[in-house]
Design a protein around this motif. Structure first.
Motif, PDB file in Angstrom:
ATOM      1  N   LYS A 180       4.598   6.552  -0.860  1.00 17.88           N
ATOM      2  CA  LYS A 180       5.672   6.444   0.153  1.00 17.88           C
ATOM      3  C   LYS A 180       4.183   5.483   0.636  1.00 17.88           C
ATOM      4  CE  LYS A 180       7.129  10.545   0.754  1.00 17.88           C
ATOM      5  NZ  LYS A 180       9.690  10.648   1.066  1.00 17.88           N
ATOM      6  N   LEU A 181       5.271   4.248   1.027  1.00 12.58           N
ATOM      7  CA  LEU A 181       5.323   3.110   1.529  1.00 12.58           C
ATOM      8  C   LEU A 181       4.613   3.245   2.460  1.00 12.58           C
ATOM      9  CD1 LEU A 181       5.280   0.042   0.401  1.00 12.58           C
ATOM     10  CD2 LEU A 181       7.182  -0.301   1.501  1.00 12.58           C
ATOM     11  N   ILE A 182       2.938   2.361   3.017  1.00 13.07           N
ATOM     12  CA  ILE A 182       2.814   2.580   3.867  1.00 13.07           C
ATOM     13  C   ILE A 182       2.813   0.906   5.119  1.00 13.07           C
ATOM     14  CG2 ILE A 182      -0.146   2.878   5.256  1.00 13.07           C
ATOM     15  CD1 ILE A 182      -0.699   4.707   2.709  1.00 13.07           C
ATOM     16  N   TYR A 183       2.063   0.318   4.476  1.00 15.98           N
ATOM     17  CA  TYR A 183       2.502  -1.162   4.454  1.00 15.98           C
ATOM     18  C   TYR A 183       2.595  -2.584   3.473  1.00 15.98           C
ATOM     19  CZ  TYR A 183       0.894  -0.844   9.244  1.00 15.98           C
ATOM     20  OH  TYR A 183       0.854  -0.016  10.940  1.00 15.98           O
ATOM     21  N   TRP A 241       1.221  -0.812  -0.041  1.00 16.59           N
ATOM     22  CA  TRP A 241       0.322  -0.185   0.297  1.00 16.59           C
ATOM     23  C   TRP A 241       0.893   1.433  -0.176  1.00 16.59           C
ATOM     24  CZ3 TRP A 241      -4.912   0.770  -1.145  1.00 16.59           C
ATOM     25  CH2 TRP A 241      -5.493  -0.265  -0.699  1.00 16.59           C
ATOM     26  N   TYR A 242       0.793   2.080  -1.095  1.00 15.21           N
ATOM     27  CA  TYR A 242       1.367   3.418  -1.204  1.00 15.21           C
ATOM     28  C   TYR A 242       0.355   4.488  -1.043  1.00 15.21           C
ATOM     29  CZ  TYR A 242       5.835   1.280  -2.915  1.00 15.21           C
ATOM     30  OH  TYR A 242       6.999   0.151  -3.296  1.00 15.21           O
ATOM     31  N   ARG A 243       0.684   5.807  -0.140  1.00 15.45           N
ATOM     32  CA  ARG A 243      -0.208   7.035  -0.719  1.00 15.45           C
ATOM     33  C   ARG A 243       0.295   7.807  -1.508  1.00 15.45           C
ATOM     34  NH1 ARG A 243      -0.466  10.678   5.001  1.00 15.45           N
ATOM     35  NH2 ARG A 243      -1.435  11.593   3.524  1.00 15.45           N
ATOM     36  N   GLN A 244       0.302   8.865  -2.191  1.00 16.07           N
ATOM     37  CA  GLN A 244       0.688  10.250  -3.188  1.00 16.07           C
ATOM     38  C   GLN A 244      -0.038  10.900  -2.681  1.00 16.07           C
ATOM     39  OE1 GLN A 244      -0.002   9.087  -7.158  1.00 16.07           O
ATOM     40  NE2 GLN A 244       2.628   9.994  -7.327  1.00 16.07           N
ATOM     41  N   ASP A 245       0.685  11.742  -2.039  1.00 14.78           N
ATOM     42  CA  ASP A 245       0.092  13.142  -1.866  1.00 14.78           C
ATOM     43  C   ASP A 245       0.332  13.898  -3.318  1.00 14.78           C
ATOM     44  OD1 ASP A 245       0.835  12.973   1.294  1.00 14.78           O
ATOM     45  OD2 ASP A 245      -0.640  12.599   0.826  1.00 14.78           O
ATOM     46  N   PRO A 246       0.033  15.184  -3.768  1.00  7.91           N
ATOM     47  CA  PRO A 246      -0.312  15.963  -4.729  1.00  7.91           C
ATOM     48  C   PRO A 246       1.237  16.107  -4.533  1.00  7.91           C
ATOM     49  CG  PRO A 246      -1.909  16.470  -3.848  1.00  7.91           C
ATOM     50  CD  PRO A 246      -1.483  15.868  -2.869  1.00  7.91           C
ATOM     51  N   TYR A 259      -4.691   6.527  -2.856  1.00 12.15           N
ATOM     52  CA  TYR A 259      -3.184   5.438  -2.354  1.00 12.15           C
ATOM     53  C   TYR A 259      -3.802   4.567  -3.352  1.00 12.15           C
ATOM     54  CZ  TYR A 259      -4.478   7.300   2.456  1.00 12.15           C
ATOM     55  OH  TYR A 259      -4.431   8.648   3.561  1.00 12.15           O
ATOM     56  N   PHE A 260      -2.647   3.606  -3.313  1.00 13.20           N
ATOM     57  CA  PHE A 260      -2.543   2.466  -4.670  1.00 13.20           C
ATOM     58  C   PHE A 260      -2.448   1.565  -3.712  1.00 13.20           C
ATOM     59  CE2 PHE A 260      -2.916   4.939  -8.207  1.00 13.20           C
ATOM     60  CZ  PHE A 260      -2.723   6.514  -7.977  1.00 13.20           C
ATOM     61  N   CYS A 261      -2.565   0.136  -4.518  1.00 10.70           N
ATOM     62  CA  CYS A 261      -2.027  -1.413  -3.773  1.00 10.70           C
ATOM     63  C   CYS A 261      -1.899  -1.022  -4.845  1.00 10.70           C
ATOM     64  CB  CYS A 261      -3.463  -1.598  -3.731  1.00 10.70           C
ATOM     65  SG  CYS A 261      -2.998  -3.680  -3.175  1.00 10.70           S
ATOM     66  N   ALA A 262      -0.603  -2.200  -4.932  1.00 11.70           N
ATOM     67  CA  ALA A 262       0.629  -2.562  -5.811  1.00 11.70           C
ATOM     68  C   ALA A 262       0.432  -4.065  -5.252  1.00 11.70           C
ATOM     69  CB  ALA A 262       1.727  -2.145  -5.944  1.00 11.70           C
ATOM     70  N   THR A 263       1.348  -4.847  -6.180  1.00  8.09           N
ATOM     71  CA  THR A 263       1.618  -6.550  -6.349  1.00  8.09           C
ATOM     72  C   THR A 263       2.799  -6.506  -6.982  1.00  8.09           C
ATOM     73  OG1 THR A 263       0.662  -7.737  -8.148  1.00  8.09           O
ATOM     74  CG2 THR A 263      -0.741  -6.922  -5.933  1.00  8.09           C
ATOM     75  N   ASP A 264       3.351  -7.935  -6.655  1.00 10.60           N
ATOM     76  CA  ASP A 264       4.367  -8.123  -6.742  1.00 10.60           C
ATOM     77  C   ASP A 264       5.017  -9.710  -7.067  1.00 10.60           C
ATOM     78  OD1 ASP A 264       7.013  -8.717  -7.727  1.00 10.60           O
ATOM     79  OD2 ASP A 264       8.212  -7.299  -6.065  1.00 10.60           O
TER      80      ASP A 264
END
Lengths: 111, 113
Positions: free
Chosen positions: B44-47, B34-39, B89-94
């Motif tokens: 930024k990696l959250i968890y 989980w990342y957050r992206q501010d303007p 908020y962005f979710c990503a996988t690998d």
């Protein structure tokens, strides 16, 4: 609309020209670097990566250059097209499970 | 394959409220983020999670919680929402972790008023 990227550094290029987007990283232990492209309203997409044992890697119309001495990474886009307009992020990894992203650069392509 | 699906796409919260952002993937990837992206900022990696039952903090975990009971789902919980949590908020996988080729969802825009 999407407000991400309003205050980002911006690179404006004419269609058909080459673009060079730069990125400085701070962690000398980073050994893997990636470029991502983020179009408006979408999540980032992987473009190209490079490991620290290389200084150049080429893809289709894109080249990444790595200078470990000055901790600098660049993305070169050949013959820039309108579809290349986006925000570009570099990211680094130091042999961990997570990537650390840079601030990003907005690329604007005008006719 | 749907890839990475995030819901909701947009949401407005009042200060002090709680909510859960959902992330589901159908690629059987072990690693989820989980990342957050501010303007004007990067991500930024959250968890993050390296597999079902395992979660770990990223750069900015305060005010958030996660769980990973299945490979497919990685919900992000906001407790006592604050205006500082207004972000995308962005979710990503690998598939393997550390490969760098993350697969991102479309994002969830959250506003806390």
């Amino acid at each position: 609309g999407e407000s991400v990227g309003l205050h980002l550094p911006t690179l404006s290029v004419q269609e058909g020209d080459n673009s060079i987007i730069n990125c400085a990283y701070s962690n000398s232990a980073s050994d893997y670097f990636i470029w991502y492209k983020q179009e408006s309203g979408k999540g980032p997409q992987f473009i190209i990566d490079i490991r620290s044992n290389m200084d150049k890697r080429q893809g289709q119309r894109v080249t990444v250059l790595l200078n470990k001495t000055v901790k600098h990474l660049s993305l070169q886009i050949a013959a820039t097209q309108p579809g290349d307009s986006a925000v570009y992020f570099c990211a680094e990894n130091s042999n961990t499970d997570k990537l650390i992203f840079g601030t990003g650069t907005r690329l604007q392509v005008f006719p | 394959n749907a890839g990475v699906t995030q819901t909701p796409k947009f949401h407005i919260l009042k200060i002090g409220q709680s909510m859960t952002l959902q992330c589901t993937q159908d690629m059987n990837h072990n690693y989820m983020y989980w990342y957050r992206q501010d303007p004007g900022m990067g991500l930024k990696l959250i968890y993050y999670s390296v597999g079902a039952g395992i979660t770990d903090k990223g750069e900015v975990p305060n005010g958030y919680n996660v769980s990973r009971s299945t490979t497919e789902d990685f919900p992000l919980r906001l407790e006592l929402a604050a205006p500082s949590q207004t972000s995308v908020y962005f979710c990503a996988t690998d598939p393997a972790g550390g490969t760098g080729e993350l697969f991102f969802g479309e994002g969830s825009r959250l506003t806390v008023l």
